[in-house]
Design an enzyme around this catalytic site. Structure first.
Site, PDB file in Angstrom:
ATOM      1  N   GLU A 156      -3.768   7.313   6.667  1.00  0.00           N
ATOM      2  CA  GLU A 156      -4.618   6.373   7.407  1.00  0.00           C
ATOM      3  C   GLU A 156      -3.811   5.592   8.436  1.00  0.00           C
ATOM      4  OE1 GLU A 156      -7.834   6.310   7.236  1.00  0.00           O
ATOM      5  OE2 GLU A 156      -7.856   7.829   5.669  1.00  0.00           O
ATOM      6  N   ASP A 215      -1.838  13.818   8.927  1.00  0.00           N
ATOM      7  CA  ASP A 215      -1.155  14.480   7.809  1.00  0.00           C
ATOM      8  C   ASP A 215       0.312  14.716   8.147  1.00  0.00           C
ATOM      9  OD1 ASP A 215      -3.455  14.520   6.350  1.00  0.00           O
ATOM     10  OD2 ASP A 215      -3.904  16.641   6.655  1.00  0.00           O
TER      11      ASP A 215
END
Length: 530
Positions: free
Chosen positions: A396, A464
């Site tokens: 995030e 990611d």
């Protein structure tokens, strides 16, 4: 022949024509016009056409079995049908063309959605074994539960699209429902002491009625989704009382927020002059920033209970992680999402000073001590480990660090209003904006939505990779798998369905990308703060 008919029709205002003897003599071949005093332009043009083109045929000339009158009658029937079809386009005015174009695109878009969902339903039905990448963590029983859950949601989605997005919307458009709501708003405004000639006052009442109607239309599907579908698969945690209070709060909050915004919107368009759209853009931007600022502090607590994350290892490591990427973390909260659903998530909010919010379902034992009396046996031991929670947050934070949040962040055309049932000449600003944004710009919105989906998937891969650079590749993979299992996410998807509907890559795609990144870099280390 079309030119002949147009000429003959223009010669007589009634569309019929009586030929005098001199006109009869001008024809190349005499026809028995005297038997009928008055003929339509179609008849006259057809007879001339048949004589010019077919009378030279040997069969006709010899009076064979092909009779001229029979041929003429049949051709006239075909010609009349042709003129009906040809004149249909002329009978549609601009408002009808606008309405039909809106309906056509609506149908096209929804047919595509249903087609893609049916492709995914076929995948659900044909997939019977756990993918090899997940066989070490996903049991056959969990796979079957995820498959049935996905299948039920897919069927529910198809019914929702057909009923809400096709049947109801087409009925509303064909019946001029929005115009009826506006007319009703004008009537009510006069009875309750408002000025029916004030577009701002009527517009506010119009917004209130639309909010109410929208809630009533969605209510049966919300109830089914919550108390039938989610309940069947063990995710619903809401009681009937909690659900009712939630809907009342949502309706009241929607009215409180929409009324001043609607009034300001109409006022800006009225006084903004030729460049009103500039002031409108400034206003919408300011409102968006204001809502982003006040939502986490004043709005979100109206619906869910928030508590500060307890002091301990997890809180300390989150602060260290945020500091390592210079994230302006202000507060850490846990939201009691378990009272609403068993699904897990985490997010951050705020404009300048950020707050991170973790769902209690994301944490082991909901973030509570093991001996807490509120924990049930099914809750104990469930949730992500500290490393997995940090991996989710690293992902995030990647969205913030890479600027993904920032990157994500026609009123006088009469036929648009007439297409949805407004009388000619009436062009309410608020109604026009609603129609344009919902229907006229539907092709543009669909295209932009798909482009944003593609971009969002790219952003997920980038985040990611950001978490991997911080040393969380393995933990993020484990967290993705655990969240997939806890939420009964099905791992296998049709590629077309996924590309159109999923803003995130599938778990198998993300695991494969993490593995590729991890293999491509030899240096994989945890931050010094851990």
């Amino acid at each position: 022949m079309q030119n002949q008919v147009d000429f003959l029709r223009s010669a007589h205002p009634s569309g019929l024509l009586t030929l005098d003897p001199s006109q009869q003599e001008s024809l190349d071949t005499k026809l028995p016009f005297a038997e009928v005093d008055c003929k339509s332009p179609e008849q006259l043009a057809l007879e001339s056409f048949l004589v010019r083109n077919f009378a030279q045929d040997d069969n006709i000339r010899r009076g064979s079995c092909i009779q001229f009158e029979e041929l003429k009658d049949y051709a006239l029937h075909i010609l009349q049908r042709f003129f009906i079809i040809q004149s249909a386009g002329k009978m549609w005015d601009a408002s009808e063309k606008t309405l039909y174009a809106i309906c056509a695109f609506l149908l096209l878009e929804k047919v595509l959605e249903v087609y893609l969902t049916m492709r995914q339903i076929r995948v659900y039905k044909q997939s019977k074994t756990v993918p090899k990448e997940l066989q070490h963590v996903m049991t056959n029983d969990t796979f079957e539960k995820a498959r049935v859950y996905g299948l039920d949601r897919a069927y529910f989605g198809v019914v929702s699209v057909l009923v809400c997005d096709v049947l109801i919307q087409l009925l509303e458009l064909s019946c001029g429902f929005i115009a009826l709501v506006w007319a009703r708003s004008v009537e009510i405004s006069a009875t309750i002491g408002l000025n029916p000639k004030s577009e701002i006052q009527v517009g506010c009442l119009f917004a209130m009625l639309l909010n109410l109607v929208g809630m009533l239309k969605d209510m049966p599907f919300k109830i089914y989704n919550t108390f039938v579908l989610e309940e069947k698969h063990g995710f619903n945690k809401q009681t009937a009382g909690f659900f009712i209070k939630d809907q009342i709060k949502s309706l009241l909050l929607g009215q409180v927020l929409s009324l001043p915004i609607a009034a300001a919107f109409v006022y800006i368009v009225q006084i903004g002059g030729q460049y009103f759209f500039i002031w409108l853009f400034v206003f919408i931007t300011a409102v968006s920033l204001l809502l982003i600022t006040i939502y986490p502090v004043y709005i979100a607590p109206l619906f869910d209970k928030f508590r500060p994350l307890e002091d301990g290892e997890l809180k300390q490591r989150i602060h260290e992680l945020a500091g390592s990427v210079k994230f302006p973390l202000g507060q850490l909260f846990v939201v009691e999402g378990s009272k609403r659903s068993a699904h897990s998530n985490a997010y951050f909010t705020g404009l300048f000073v950020k707050r991170i919010v973790l769902f209690d379902t994301l944490l082991v034992n909901k973030g509570l001590p093991e001996d807490d009396p509120s924990l049930t046996e099914s809750d104990k031991g469930k949730g992500c480990s500290n490393d997995e929670v940090l991996a989710v947050l690293a992902h995030e934070l990647g969205h913030w660090k890479l600027g993904h949040v920032v990157k994500n962040i026609l009123f006088t055309y009469g036929p648009v209003y007439e297409a949805i049932g407004m009388p000619p000449g009436e062009k309410p600003i608020l109604l026009g904006f609603l129609v344009i944004m919902t229907y006229v710009l539907a092709p543009y919105n669909t295209m932009i939505s798909f482009v944003m989906t593609v971009i969002s998937r790219r952003f997920e891969y980038q985040s990611d990779a950001f978490a991997q650079q911080l040393g969380y590749a393995k933990d993020l993979g484990n967290a993705l798998i655990k969240l997939q299992l806890d939420n009964l996410g099905f791992p296998v998807y049709d590629w077309m369905y996924s590309a159109w509907n999923h803003s995130h890559p599938t778990v198998l795609q993300r695991l494969a990308r993490l593995k590729t990144i991890d293999q491509g870099e030899d240096k994989t280390h945890k931050p010094k703060t851990q």
